[in-house]
Design a protein around this motif. Sequence first.
Motif: not given
Length: 240
Positions: A216-240
């Motif tokens: 689990f996340s210890k810092k809120l910023d990292n928690h949010i960052g990890a979620i957005w990091y995956f979202i950007h990857h997920y959206n870009s994978s739909l274009l392949v």
Amino acid sequence: MLATTLACPRCQSTHVVKNGRIHNGRQNFKCKACGRQFVQYPTKKVIGQETRNLIDKLLWERLSLAGITRVIGVSEQWLQTYVNAKYEVTGRQVEIEEKKRGGLTIQCDEMWSFVGNKGNKQWVWLALDWKSGEIVGCYVGNRSGDGARGLWQSLPSVYKQCAVCYTDFWEAYEQVIPESRHRAVSKKSGQTSLIERFNCTLRQRVSRLVRDTLSFSKKLDNHIGAIWYFIHHYNSSLLV
């Protein structure tokens, strides 16, 4: 206490004790005076770009940071610093192709998560474009009207102006979505099935979102960052 005259590289104190071993098996020491941890005769290891690229990919999978250090052979301290920097610069807005104004439909849902301990609940609010499958909105916060408002504000303008929005019956949605374009439906209707499926994908791919986890996340910023990091990857994978 060590029998040698090993001195702390920070404060030069000789009040030094053994403190386990680092990732490569070498003896780790800790200064009792200032708390500094160190190894004797350290050798600086340069982390190449190829290794960094591999780490970037592993962060999209359900691996804890401790698991990545075991696989790659880097130190936990270096990896945590690397991840902190990466999540800090990860965008908090969706990056999608421009959409036409007509015929837009989105599905919205919220999923539970926590930071630090389960008493610190952080709800992940998400919106998905029914036609393209892209995540078009995300907000992390509480489950009140403020959270729903944060999700609404995260949407690109064209969705706020034109999209029909399908949600469950959680009352917070009624506070922010225009009544003429809001459709509150039951899960059995199937009208929110895509976003519910993405919630499952997110939990399976981001280890810190698993309900019972040691990652689990210890810092809120990292928690949010990890979620957005995956979202950007997920959206870009739909274009392949």
